[in-house]
Design an enzyme around this catalytic site. Structure first.
Site, PDB file in Angstrom:
ATOM      1  N   GLY A   9      12.708  14.070  69.089  1.00 20.29           N
ATOM      2  CA  GLY A   9      11.678  13.098  69.257  1.00 20.29           C
ATOM      3  C   GLY A   9      10.192  13.700  69.042  1.00 20.29           C
ATOM      4  O   GLY A   9       9.420  13.111  69.687  1.00 20.29           O
ATOM      5  N   ALA A  11       8.159  12.919  66.787  1.00 20.88           N
ATOM      6  CA  ALA A  11       7.322  12.139  65.975  1.00 20.88           C
ATOM      7  C   ALA A  11       6.954  10.932  66.879  1.00 20.88           C
ATOM      8  O   ALA A  11       6.068  10.117  66.500  1.00 20.88           O
ATOM      9  CB  ALA A  11       8.151  11.369  64.925  1.00 20.88           C
ATOM     10  N   LEU A  81      12.414  15.998  73.762  1.00 15.88           N
ATOM     11  CA  LEU A  81      11.814  14.964  74.061  1.00 15.88           C
ATOM     12  C   LEU A  81      12.399  13.389  73.757  1.00 15.88           C
ATOM     13  O   LEU A  81      12.096  12.546  74.218  1.00 15.88           O
ATOM     14  CB  LEU A  81      10.636  14.987  73.344  1.00 15.88           C
ATOM     15  N   THR A  85      13.251   4.997  76.379  1.00 16.30           N
ATOM     16  CA  THR A  85      12.337   5.248  77.594  1.00 16.30           C
ATOM     17  C   THR A  85      11.960   4.106  78.292  1.00 16.30           C
ATOM     18  O   THR A  85      11.220   3.977  79.231  1.00 16.30           O
ATOM     19  CB  THR A  85      11.241   5.792  77.031  1.00 16.30           C
ATOM     20  N   TYR A 189      18.092   4.090  83.459  1.00 12.30           N
ATOM     21  CA  TYR A 189      16.963   4.942  82.565  1.00 12.30           C
ATOM     22  C   TYR A 189      17.095   6.375  83.470  1.00 12.30           C
ATOM     23  O   TYR A 189      16.894   7.572  83.133  1.00 12.30           O
ATOM     24  CB  TYR A 189      15.563   4.560  82.198  1.00 12.30           C
ATOM     25  N   ARG A 257       0.884   3.891  90.532  1.00  9.62           N
ATOM     26  CA  ARG A 257       1.661   5.050  89.712  1.00  9.62           C
ATOM     27  C   ARG A 257       0.598   6.025  89.652  1.00  9.62           C
ATOM     28  O   ARG A 257      -0.615   6.142  89.863  1.00  9.62           O
ATOM     29  CB  ARG A 257       1.807   4.413  88.503  1.00  9.62           C
TER      30      ARG A 257
HETATM   31  N1  LIG Z   1       5.645   8.465  78.074  1.00 10.04           N
HETATM   32  C1  LIG Z   1       5.824   8.610  79.451  1.00 10.04           C
HETATM   33  O1  LIG Z   1       5.109   8.031  80.289  1.00 10.04           O
HETATM   34  C2  LIG Z   1       6.946   9.371  79.771  1.00 10.04           C
HETATM   35  C3  LIG Z   1       7.208   9.656  81.223  1.00 10.04           C
HETATM   36  C4  LIG Z   1       8.117  10.208  81.707  1.00 10.04           C
HETATM   37  C5  LIG Z   1       9.146  11.016  80.824  1.00 10.04           C
HETATM   38  N2  LIG Z   1       8.727  10.874  79.516  1.00 10.04           N
HETATM   39  C6  LIG Z   1       9.797  11.307  78.574  1.00 10.04           C
HETATM   40  O2  LIG Z   1       8.966  12.096  77.552  1.00 10.04           O
HETATM   41  C7  LIG Z   1       9.850  12.027  76.285  1.00 10.04           C
HETATM   42  C8  LIG Z   1       9.178  11.313  75.073  1.00 10.04           C
HETATM   43  O3  LIG Z   1       8.388  10.368  75.508  1.00 10.04           O
HETATM   44  P1  LIG Z   1       7.390   9.545  74.454  1.00 10.04           P
HETATM   45  O4  LIG Z   1       6.418   8.770  75.487  1.00 10.04           O
HETATM   46  O5  LIG Z   1       6.740  10.664  73.666  1.00 10.04           O
HETATM   47  O6  LIG Z   1       8.106   8.566  74.107  1.00 10.04           O
HETATM   48  P2  LIG Z   1       8.301   7.903  72.436  1.00 10.04           P
HETATM   49  O7  LIG Z   1       9.056   6.509  72.556  1.00 10.04           O
HETATM   50  O8  LIG Z   1       7.169   7.900  71.956  1.00 10.04           O
HETATM   51  O9  LIG Z   1       9.075   9.075  71.551  1.00 10.04           O
HETATM   52  C9  LIG Z   1      10.234   9.148  71.829  1.00 10.04           C
HETATM   53  C10 LIG Z   1      10.732   9.657  70.155  1.00 10.04           C
HETATM   54  O10 LIG Z   1      12.019   9.782  70.246  1.00 10.04           O
HETATM   55  C11 LIG Z   1      12.700   9.549  68.932  1.00 10.04           C
HETATM   56  N3  LIG Z   1      13.988   8.908  69.384  1.00 10.04           N
HETATM   57  C12 LIG Z   1      14.481   7.911  69.916  1.00 10.04           C
HETATM   58  N4  LIG Z   1      15.761   7.951  70.114  1.00 10.04           N
HETATM   59  C13 LIG Z   1      16.253   8.830  69.146  1.00 10.04           C
HETATM   60  C14 LIG Z   1      17.381   9.187  68.689  1.00 10.04           C
HETATM   61  N5  LIG Z   1      18.527   8.622  69.297  1.00 10.04           N
HETATM   62  N6  LIG Z   1      17.827  10.356  68.048  1.00 10.04           N
HETATM   63  C15 LIG Z   1      16.334  10.975  67.554  1.00 10.04           C
HETATM   64  N7  LIG Z   1      15.284  10.700  67.969  1.00 10.04           N
HETATM   65  C16 LIG Z   1      15.079   9.420  68.840  1.00 10.04           C
HETATM   66  C17 LIG Z   1      11.603   8.138  68.751  1.00 10.04           C
HETATM   67  O11 LIG Z   1      11.961   7.721  67.466  1.00 10.04           O
HETATM   68  C18 LIG Z   1      10.427   8.782  69.164  1.00 10.04           C
HETATM   69  O12 LIG Z   1       9.897   9.174  67.905  1.00 10.04           O
HETATM   70  C19 LIG Z   1      11.073  11.111  76.440  1.00 10.04           C
HETATM   71  O13 LIG Z   1      12.191  11.980  76.948  1.00 10.04           O
HETATM   72  C20 LIG Z   1      10.777  10.356  77.886  1.00 10.04           C
HETATM   73  O14 LIG Z   1      11.884   9.954  78.883  1.00 10.04           O
HETATM   74  C21 LIG Z   1       8.118   9.951  78.992  1.00 10.04           C
END
Ligand SMILES: NC(=O)c1ccc[n+]([C@@H]2O[C@H](COP(=O)([O-])OP(=O)(O)OC[C@H]3O[C@@H](n4cnc5c(N)ncnc54)[C@H](O)[C@@H]3O)[C@@H](O)[C@H]2O)c1
Length: 378
Positions: A9, A11, A81, A85, A189, A257
């Site tokens: 993840g 990117a 990552l 989400t 989720y 939050r």
């Molecule tokens: N952003 C937040 O507020 C937040 C809060 C708590 C937890 N998180 C966790 O942090 C992590 C990253 O979040 P983010 O905000 O960067 O999200 P994001 O959606 O920007 O990035 C997620 C990335 O994962 C890739 N992805 C999705 N499904 C995929 C798959 N099946 N195979 C390969 N790649 C895949 C997407 O293309 C994307 O680039 C996640 O695990 C999320 O649960 C984020």
């Protein structure tokens, strides 16, 4: 010898801030990412930074075994990552969330376990504060820690927004959530994020791999997806602010939050990867401060140089929590990280970046409609 880190993840939003820090720290980086259209749009853009010499990009899916086999070859550590989400969307795209988040993580360990040799010494997981459900509270009379369950549709319909003591019905006092507090996911989720934690903890312990599971609060900042209407309240608000539309506040706008800037989150992820002693624990990552949705909406509007235009709608979504903010003492003691970016500065940085981006379509109503059709929103 240069160490190679696999960032699944990578990117995405958080990955795009973490990877430059890994490169600056001397790591070689491999990215496994499907470039999901929901996040990146039909044609992924702004990904030139992935062409850096220190980065190997694999377009692949965490639900596919052969992609893991390729991605895990000769890596020293994993930052996991990749995930679906959206809390609301997870309530009806249940199998998809389970496949990507839970099964995807299971596959990682399955493949790792079946490799003849591997040299992975640490796994860092981006978990989520959502696994706590409602945060922690204290009973005003007994002083006991209380964990109210998810609010029912009936309670929400009657506008009983604040969680009350399940036994006595009295109003409770919100406190910072600690890692030892009760885990009670209130959305699919959240359930899949907790499943990821169990898989990482048990998988790593059985294979002798060090680990850390960072329970991220609401992360915001430059490069967060502006296309995904299912998650990212500040992205959703920013599109409305740019269009001079009213900002709809769910419930009474007083729900809160813990907003933490991505700069602080990636400092925590980097520390979890590099501290000499693997934490082998869950660690909260937040600012340690609760901010109401109304306050953040108003502050964000001002960061765009406009006057706040908010409206309390009384709408609610099943699975949403009322409040949650992090106790960050473990973040400080185990990882030596103290969040540095104030909400005011972070929102200024976010607004400046958003203003340089194409104006997205406002898709909030479409996402809300999908929830209403499934009786997950009023
Ligand atoms: N952003 C937040 O507020 C937040 C809060 C708590 C937890 N998180 C966790 O942090 C992590 C990253 O979040 P983010 O905000 O960067 O999200 P994001 O959606 O920007 O990035 C997620 C990335 O994962 C890739 N992805 C999705 N499904 C995929 C798959 N099946 N195979 C390969 N790649 C895949 C997407 O293309 C994307 O680039 C996640 O695990 C999320 O649960 C984020």
């Amino acid at each position: 010898m240069t160490k190679t880190v696999l960032v699944t993840g990578g990117a995405g939003f958080i990955g795009s801030h973490l990877i430059p820090k890994l490169l600056a720290d001397g790591f070689q980086v491999r990215v496994l990412d499907s470039l999901s259209p929901q996040i990146h749009g039909a044609v992924a853009r702004n990904l030139e930074w992935l062409e850096d010499d220190g980065i190997e990009f694999i377009r692949g899916d965490v639900t596919r075994r052969t992609d893991w086999e390729r991605a895990l070859l000769d890596v020293d550590a994993i930052v996991h990552l990749a995930a679906e989400t959206g809390t609301g969307q997870s309530m009806y795209e249940i199998a998809r969330y389970n496949d990507v988040n839970s099964q995807g993580t299971a596959l990682m360990f399955d493949v790792l376990g079946k490799m003849n040799t591997h040299r992975v010494t640490r796994v860092v997981l981006s978990s989520s504060r959502s696994i706590y459900g409602e945060g922690a509270y204290v009973h005003p009379v007994s002083g006991a820690r209380v964990y109210p369950g998810a609010r029912s549709a009936e309670q929400l319909r009657q506008e009983q927004w604040e969680p009350v003591c399940p036994q006595t019905g009295v109003a409770l006092q919100l406190v910072a959530t600690q890692e030892s507090d009760l885990i009670q996911p209130a959305s699919i989720y959240a359930a899949t994020k907790y499943a990821q934690e169990d898989l990482v903890r048990i998988g790593c312990q059985s294979m002798g791999i060090g680990f850390a599971m960072l329970r991220l609060q609401n992360v915001y900042g430059e490069r967060q997806s502006l296309n995904n209407p299912y998650t990212g309240i500040l992205s959703i608000f920013s599109t409305k602010i740019r269009r001079d539309s009213e900002l709809p506040l769910f419930e009474d706008g007083k729900e809160s939050r813990d907003f933490v800037h991505v700069e602080d989150v990636t400092d925590a992820l980097l520390a979890a990867l590099t501290v000499a002693q693997a934490p082998d624990a869950a660690i909260n990552v937040g600012s340690g401060v609760a901010t109401s949705v109304r306050a953040v909406a108003e502050e964000l509007t001002r960061a765009f140089g406009k006057s706040p235009n908010v409206v309390v709608t009384g709408q609610f979504r099943i699975g949403d929590i009322r409040h949650n903010y992090a106790d960050i003492s473990r973040l400080q003691s185990l990882l030596g990280v103290t969040p540095k970016v104030s909400l005011a500065d972070g929102l200024q940085r976010f607004a400046a970046w958003v203003s340089s981006q194409p104006l997205p379509e406002d898709q909030l109503e479409k996402a809300n409609q999908e929830l209403r059709e499934r009786k997950l929103m009023n």
